[in-house]
Design an enzyme around this catalytic site. Structure first.
Site, PDB file in Angstrom:
ATOM      1  CD  GLU A  79     -97.423  66.738 -40.119  1.00 55.35           C
ATOM      2  OE1 GLU A  79     -98.278  66.019 -39.308  1.00 55.35           O
ATOM      3  OE2 GLU A  79     -97.552  67.810 -40.151  1.00 55.35           O
ATOM      4  CD  GLU A  99    -100.028  69.519 -43.205  1.00 51.97           C
ATOM      5  OE1 GLU A  99    -100.320  69.738 -42.046  1.00 51.97           O
ATOM      6  OE2 GLU A  99     -99.864  68.509 -43.759  1.00 51.97           O
TER       7      GLU A  99
END
Ligand code: GAL
Length: 698
Positions: free
Chosen positions: A175, A333
């Site tokens: 991320e 995710e």
């Protein structure tokens, strides 16, 4: 804790020559059917637990796990000293169980020794505050020191595991930009200047673009330029905009540097990083990132406060598909139940985990993964749900985990099929940055809320939507919605006009077309770039106060923003019926060659927007996926590749977000239950059906 021979010896496939551009695999190598799994953090557990993990993964049908994302400090506990044995063992065990691995570069959180000896890699806020180690992501991507260490770790990982038979995919960092989208340090200042020189060439060009004649901001050399650090008042808006562009590019540059090492050492393995495409992630222009990812991967979490979180989920999934250019993508995710990082975290209700997962699949995901496999007992994420919860296997969450694995196995035929849409919404990160700059008519405008409001209208009607960047080819769409596109280039505006000319119904909404790429207002009246297309000219913006609204002549109300708009070729479809602009046009329409161009110069309430959307859909001839989609039910179709006779397999996803059973027209077989649907499929309350349709799509 010392180095030993690689877990697997390099084979003939190993090469140090870069593979020819574009030849990298586009999907995790060796994953059959749809991928299923999650982040796996074995370093938090003793061996006995890790042995059990693999057994339980098999029980759940897991076939892909992300490993070593936050493992740097465990793999390199002291500078230059490596401990690979535990990870060798983990990868070997996973391989022994037939589970593929998305292996991280392990660079997402520098070890404490690194920031201790090199505090100059720590990021800084606009006010000079240093963000220290002790959490994660405590680094600045512009630091040459950080870059060197991260490249070294990446190369070590690639050399060690590049030929490991479990390796399916590289996961670069994690991320990027999640916690530190902007760094204002001296390294960042230097990198920003280099970026500006590359963009503008000369400081005169920068001065012109930034409008530095204003407030004595003229620069004599690039050396004088800074990031928009905390200043006495509004920083130059174009400086802010360019800093946002630079920051997104700089994170991407870091990704590219690490990826290039992986491509060099392991050209047979695809590379990705997990994006955060959603209405909550503002600062990375993912449309400009996707070409660098061999496969797009996304993380998405429901917003607990949003009663229609599933609509925002659908939006995010459609936007991810847009970022991926329509290709299948990885849901890298999401959560099995509650997260731990929102103010109040909500556990998921009956069937919600399956609905969430399959809503992503319906909209183009070919992989369903979670954060994380086993719920941690220590650390900041111990109250974040996982596939295997604290309470163990005698739990609803675990039963859901096993059931989802079964469902995904049954959906294997869906893999590779694609979503088709007749309607598009134009979405742009730069317009987002521009629309929410300070020193504007209102500070209350939130770009993603505006886009989501129009998306929501279409979602509730069962209309499939593509979310596309400005500049995309819009010619195939019947309906094109352009919400609040505050800044736009001439070329991109021309694409919108071309869509109307080609026959589309185009809707542009307020605060659009006002500025060019440099955030200079297009003089002559708003909405600047779209004035001619829309046949209107706005003389003045009348922003409204909190709670203030005006009435429109069809009985709807409007708030936030109104415009004093002259007709210049368009007709007025609605007019203001109260307030200072009474009698002025609020909604206009102009016929343009084969299509039409509508403008709404205000923020309509639900009633007003809903009526307008009905009119637009009627005019455009855009229909829902199936007739009469029941309220609260999501219906999306994926189609396989067309055979030579033009036919293609097709899959109808019906997701019931309501507490009552619903029936939807369908003919085929529900892949989840095996039940035949003759004319309709009945989907139980909170349930899902995926019908492989008898009549193939054409
Ligand atoms: C993501 C992150 C994961 C985990 C997760 C929790 O942002 O990539 O490591 O923190 O959130 O929801």
């Amino acid at each position: 804790m010392t180095e030993h021979a690689p877990a697997a010896q390099p084979t003939a496939a190993a090469t140090t020559q870069p593979a020819p551009a574009g030849s990298w695999p586009r999907w995790p190598v060796g994953v059959e059917g749809l991928a299923y799994g999650g982040d796996y953090n074995p370093e938090q557990w003793p061996l006995a637990t890790r042995v059990e993990d693999v057994e339980l993964m098999r029980e759940a049908g897991v076939n892909l796990v992300s490993v070593a994302i936050f493992s740097w400090a465990m793999l390199e506990p002291r500078e230059g000293e490596y401990d690979w044995e535990w990870l060798d063992d983990v990868l070997d065990r996973l391989h022994g169980a037939g589970i593929r691995v998305a292996l991280a570069t392990a660079t997402a959180s520098p070890p404490p020794w690194l920031t201790r000896y090199h505090p100059e890699i720590l990021p800084e806020l606009a006010d000079g505050t240093v963000l220290h180690q002790g959490g994660r992501q405590a680094y600045r991507v512009s630091s040459p020191v950080l870059r060197e260490y991260a490249l070294r770790m990446t190369r070590r990982m690639a050399e060690r595991y590049g030929q490991h038979p479990a390796l399916a995919l590289w996961h670069v960092d994690n991320e990027l930009g999640c916690h530190v989208p902007h760094d204002f340090s001296d390294d960042a200042a230097a990198a920003f200047r280099r970026w500006l020189e590359a963009r503008y060439g000369t400081v005169d060009a920068l001065n012109a673009a930034w409008g530095t004649a204003f407030w004595s901001q003229r620069y004599d050399s690039f050396d004088e330029v800074l990031p928009p650090r905390t200043a006495p008042t509004f920083a130059n808006p174009t400086q802010q905009l360019d800093f946002a562009r630079y920051s997104s590019d700089e994170l991407l540059t870091h990704y590219r540097a690490l990826r290039d090492v992986l491509r060099e050492v392991t050209p047979h393995v695809p590379t990705t990083t997990n994006l955060m495409v959603s209405t909550g992630t503002k600062w990375m222009d993912y449309f400009s990132w996707s070409a660098d990812l061999d496969v797009v991967a996304n993380d998405h979490y429901l917003r607990a406060h949003d009663p229609e979180g599933h609509v925002e989920l659908a939006f995010s999934a459609d936007l991810t598909r847009g970022v991926a250019g329509g290709a299948p993508w990885i849901l890298m995710e999401h959560s099995t139940s509650a997260v731990n990082w929102q103010p109040r975290n909500r556990a998921k209700g009956p069937g919600e985990m399956l609905r969430n997962s399959l809503a992503h699949v319906a909209r183009g995901a070919d992989a369903v993964m979670f954060f994380q496999w086993r719920q941690s007992v220590a650390g900041a994420e111990k109250f974040h749900s996982a596939m295997l919860p604290h309470a163990g296997t005698d739990t609803q969450v675990w039963r859901n985990t096993v059931a989802l694995g079964e469902a995904l196995r049954a959906l294997a035929p869906v893999r590779g099929s694609r979503v088709h849409a007749d309607a598009a919404i134009v979405f742009d990160y730069e317009a987002w940055w521009g629309a929410e700059l300070d020193s504007h008519p209102t500070q209350a405008l939130r770009y993603p809320n505006e886009v989501l409001a129009w998306y929501r209208q279409l979602w509730h009607r069962g209309i499939t939507v593509d979310l596309v960047r400005p500049g995309a080819d819009l010619s195939a769409y019947r309906l094109v919605v352009v919400p609040t596109l505050y800044l736009v280039s001439d070329d991109d505006a021309a694409r919108v006009s071309a869509a109307a000319e080609a026959g589309a119904t185009v809707l542009v909404t307020y605060c659009s077309g006002i500025a060019d790429e440099n955030d200079h207002v297009r003089a002559g009246g708003y909405p600047g770039a779209f004035r001619e297309l829309l046949g209107v000219r706005t003389e003045e913006i009348w922003a409204l106060q909190d709670g203030e609204h005006v009435v429109v002549d069809d009985g709807a109300t409007a708030d936030l923003w109104t415009e004093q708009t002259h007709l210049a070729g368009a007709e007025a479809v609605r007019r203001y019926a109260s307030g200072p602009l009474t009698g002025w046009p609020a909604v206009t329409r102009r016929e343009v060659s084969a299509g039409t161009a509508w403008y709404v110069g205000t923020r309509l309430d639900e009633l007003g927007a809903s009526r307008l959307v009905d009119e637009l859909l009627g005019e455009a001839g855009v229909l829902p996926v199936v007739p009469a989609v029941p309220a609260g039910v999501e219906v999306v179709r994926r189609r396989g590749e067309a055979a030579s006779d033009g036919s293609a397999a097709s899959f109808l996803f019906v997701i019931n977000h309501t507490d009552a059973d619903v029936a939807v027209a369908a003919e085929g077989v529900d892949l989840l239950t095996g039940a035949a649907a003759d004319t309709e499929v009945t989907v139980p309350a909170f349930g899902v059906a995926v019908v492989q349709e008898t009549a193939p799509a054409r």
